[in-house]
Design an enzyme around this catalytic site. Structure first.
Site, PDB file in Angstrom:
ATOM      1  CG  ASP A  71     -94.974 -13.598  72.513  1.00 53.23           C
ATOM      2  OD1 ASP A  71     -95.322 -13.611  71.321  1.00 53.23           O
ATOM      3  OD2 ASP A  71     -95.770 -13.426  73.451  1.00 53.23           O
ATOM      4  CD  GLU A  72     -97.494 -17.537  68.597  1.00 50.38           C
ATOM      5  OE1 GLU A  72     -98.075 -18.357  67.895  1.00 50.38           O
ATOM      6  OE2 GLU A  72     -97.912 -16.385  68.821  1.00 50.38           O
TER       7      GLU A  72
END
Lengths: 359, 369
Positions: free
Chosen positions: A109-110
């Protein structure tokens, strides 16, 4: 870099808001507006993500689930579904790669993005944020800065749905009195150690000269800290992150004291790891194990083969052999197995093998 | 038990025995060497349950008896013995053995003798006599190709086949394969075939010259193979299974065949290999009339060296593990080596230019490009 000196860098950092929980909410709209914690329900579980409703009660990632339940008894516990998160992640990252050329995905998620070549990086990021929401119904926070360090701090600064552009000076004004622990890469051990030396803030850290820091933490870490507390970071955005190792580990609900049980567990983990690598078409030459005892003593052992391990039994046997050699003196809390020196099964550098069949 | 012997003899034998004795097994007695002194003489024994070795020791038995002593320690003591003679005497009261060498005196606690397993006796029947020199020379050609680890036990073996007047040995770790056929001076009386662990073959390589024996006897039992060399007996459990069918893996034809000076190529390969570290491949790039051997190791550096070779045709480069290539070149007996290659992903073959019944097949490493 020619006569104009170092070109001005512009780095973006994207972070999905409460990612696992958000994916769960998409699948189960009835949970919207409620305190939701994504975690396995077991005596040693930790929180993987919590919705902002749960965070209001002081629930945070990596917190023991028992603590989280105490703080927020009404929270609904949802078991993690990693496949669903991976799929959602692929959706988000696909859009990021579509909009930005140089992307370094650092987790599900990054991601960091190098925006230096863009004419209007801010509007590009606004557009990206809106497009991700439109196409995936997921909220992301974006930070923009002159380097990765500031960009990451910026994306975190106004979460959720944040959009924050900061210069090094802005960062200094915002965080000079914060703990050095917020500067990624400075762990709790170093933070505690700095505090013991009377250096509890970034401002205080910036007043320690480079030589002293080198004395304290060595010739690599010292100068690095000196730059870090000035919000200086020249790490590049690296588009492909070649994973050099892969591991599987488990913390047991009840410590394992029986050697046979430990070995069975290590075998299970080895096979899981091997299968995962096989799917990726990769294999490794180094097998490592990690053992954490009841008293938290943690040891690792590893062994490197001349050629990649191509058989799950070989991997399991090597791992078990090292466990036997170490012969844990106390019940075991955690076991892990790791493969390193990974390479593609059939690419450059691969030793070809005679197709021998042995009965 | 009390005996006297020459320190030099004892030392030589203990070196062999301590390679077999194992401290890694559950039974601590197996880390020991059993010394049996009888009216017939002295015998030293060691085993790790897989392999057993019995060696006759020259010496004088004053009082018969049998003891087990730590092999490693006895070896170290003998190595440093100040005089030419060593005396070993069991002191029953103290449960130890007094080792006297010159003015030095050691008392060694014995290991539990009853835990030392009996070793197979050479049964007179069913043995085949082979020239010891031919056996050892054949072994030396192939044994390095056997797998070093035991994950696939058959690959850690040498296939030994003797029939008529031909002795054949084969070994492969699946990255390279060696086969050597030796024609014996006289046909064998009888035949045998066995998968013998490579370390047993290597032990034979050392035992034969040390014993001065001209022939060795191979006797194959149900699950054992016994080698009798002079008065020494080396026994090994046989490895289950059939040695891989390897013949079909050796190509009959190759696109390129060239003769290269063995010593020149060996030297070039050896030099350039210095920069093929961390499992990096050695690249052999062939072009019209030239071979360029090169290597590079990340963060260390590169090396390249060219040598003229009679190559014709479309240029190509093939990668090899430098150690495997060196092993192959080292086993070539002759001024010239015959290099037979087809493509960067097909096996290469090293042979002598005259028919010596030897071949070394080597699998490539994929190169970048």
């Amino acid at each position: 870099m020619g006569s104009e000196g170092t070109p001005v860098r512009c780095i973006g950092h994207l972070d999905c808001d409460a990612f696992f929980a958000s994916v769960e909410l998409l699948r189960r709209p009835e949970l919207r507006g409620k305190a939701v914690i994504v975690a396995h329900d077991g005596p040693r579980s930790v929180v993987t993500t919590a919705t902002y409703e749960a965070r209001k009660f002081g629930v945070g990632s990596a917190m023991p689930l028992a603590t989280a339940k105490n703080r927020c008894p009404q929270a609904i516990i949802v078991p993690p579904d990693l496949d669903a998160y991976r799929e959602a992640s692929a959706g988000v990252m696909g859009i990021v790669r579509d909009e930005v050329e140089i992307v370094e995905q650092v987790s599900v998620d990054e991601a960091y993005m190098d925006l230096s070549a863009m004419a209007m990086p801010k509007s590009a990021m606004r557009r990206l944020q809106a497009r991700i929401l439109r196409e995936t119904e997921l909220h992301v926070s974006l930070g923009i800065g002159p380097n990765k360090l500031v960009a990451k701090l910026a994306s975190d600064a106004e979460k959720p749905r944040g959009f924050c552009v900061l210069s090094r000076k802005d960062a200094w004004l915002r965080w000079a009195d914060a703990s050095p622990g917020i500067l990624g890469g400075i762990g709790p051990k170093t933070t505690d150690d700095l505090a013991r030396r009377g250096v509890a803030t970034i401002r205080a850290l910036s007043k320690v000269d480079e030589a002293t820091l080198s004395d304290w933490y060595g010739p690599r870490t010292g100068p690095w800290l000196w730059r870090r507390c000035r919000f200086d970071d020249d790490a590049p955005v690296e588009p492909v992150r070649e994973p050099v190792s892969e591991s599987r580990e488990t913390t047991f609900s009840v410590d394992l004291s029986d050697a046979e049980e430990q070995e069975a567990e290590l075998r299970r983990l080895s096979i899981k790891l091997f299968e995962a690598l096989e799917k990726q078409g990769r294999r490794g030459r180094t097998v490592g194990i990690k053992v954490r005892l009841r008293d938290f003593t943690t040891v690792t052992r590893s062994r490197t083969f001349p050629v990649p391990v191509v058989d799950e039994e070989v991997l399991a046997d090597a791992a078990i052999g090292m466990l036997r050699e170490y012969a844990p003196a106390l019940p075991v809390r955690l076991l892990g197995v790791r493969m390193a020196s990974l390479e593609l099964e059939d690419g450059p550098g691969v030793q070809l093998v005679l197709p021998l069949s042995t009965g | 038990m009390k005996l006297h012997t020459a320190a030099q003899d004892l030392l030589g034998h203990l070196q062999s025995l301590s390679r077999i004795a194992s401290g890694r097994l559950a039974n601590p007695t197996l880390s020991g060497v059993q010394i049996a002194a009888t009216g017939d003489g002295i015998e030293l024994r060691a085993t790790d349950l897989q392999v057993g070795l019995r060696i006759k020791l020259e010496g004088d038995v004053e009082r018969p008896g049998t003891v087990v002593l730590p092999a490693r320690l006895l070896l170290d003591i003998t190595r440093q013995a100040p005089g030419p003679r060593v005396t070993l005497e069991l002191r029953t009261e103290e449960q130890d053995v007094e080792v006297t060498a010159g003015s030095a005196v050691f008392h060694l606690r014995t290991l539990r003798g009853e835990d030392f397993p009996p070793l197979p006796e050479p049964s007179g029947a069913a043995g085949v006599d082979v020239s010891a020199a031919a056996f050892v020379a054949t072994t030396a050609k192939v044994v390095r190709s056997a797998a070093k680890d035991d994950t696939r036990p058959l690959l850690a073996c040498v296939l030994v086949r003797a029939e008529g007047e031909v002795l054949t040995m084969v070994a492969t770790d699946s990255y390279r394969l060696s086969e050597k056929k030796t024609t014996l001076e006289s046909p064998l009386e009888g035949s045998f075939e066995a998968n013998v662990p490579a370390r047993v073959m290597q032990e034979l390589e050392r035992l034969v010259p040390a014993s001065g024996a001209e022939s060795l006897t191979v006797a194959r039992g149900e699950n054992q193979v016994l080698f009798t060399v002079g008065e020494h007996v080396l026994s090994s459990r046989l490895v289950d299974g059939t040695f891989p069918q390897y013949r079909s893996l050796i190509p009959e034809t190759f696109d390129h065949e060239l003769r290269v000076s063995t010593s020149e190529l060996r030297e070039v390969v050896s030099r350039v290999s210095l920069l093929a570290q961390k499992a990096a491949a050695l690249s052999l790039a062939f072009s019209e009339g030239e071979l360029v051997v090169s290597a590079q190791t990340q963060d260390v550096g590169e090396a390249r060296e060219a040598l003229p070779v009679p190559f014709h045709g479309e240029a190509f480069a093939i990668g090899f593990n430098p150690e495997y290539l060196r092993d192959g070149l080292d086993t070539i007996d002759g001024d010239e080596v015959l290099l037979r290659l087809t493509s960067p992903i097909r096996p290469g073959l090293l042979q002598t230019t005259d028919d010596q019944g030897f071949l070394y097949l080597i699998m490539p490493i994929r190169l970048n490009s």
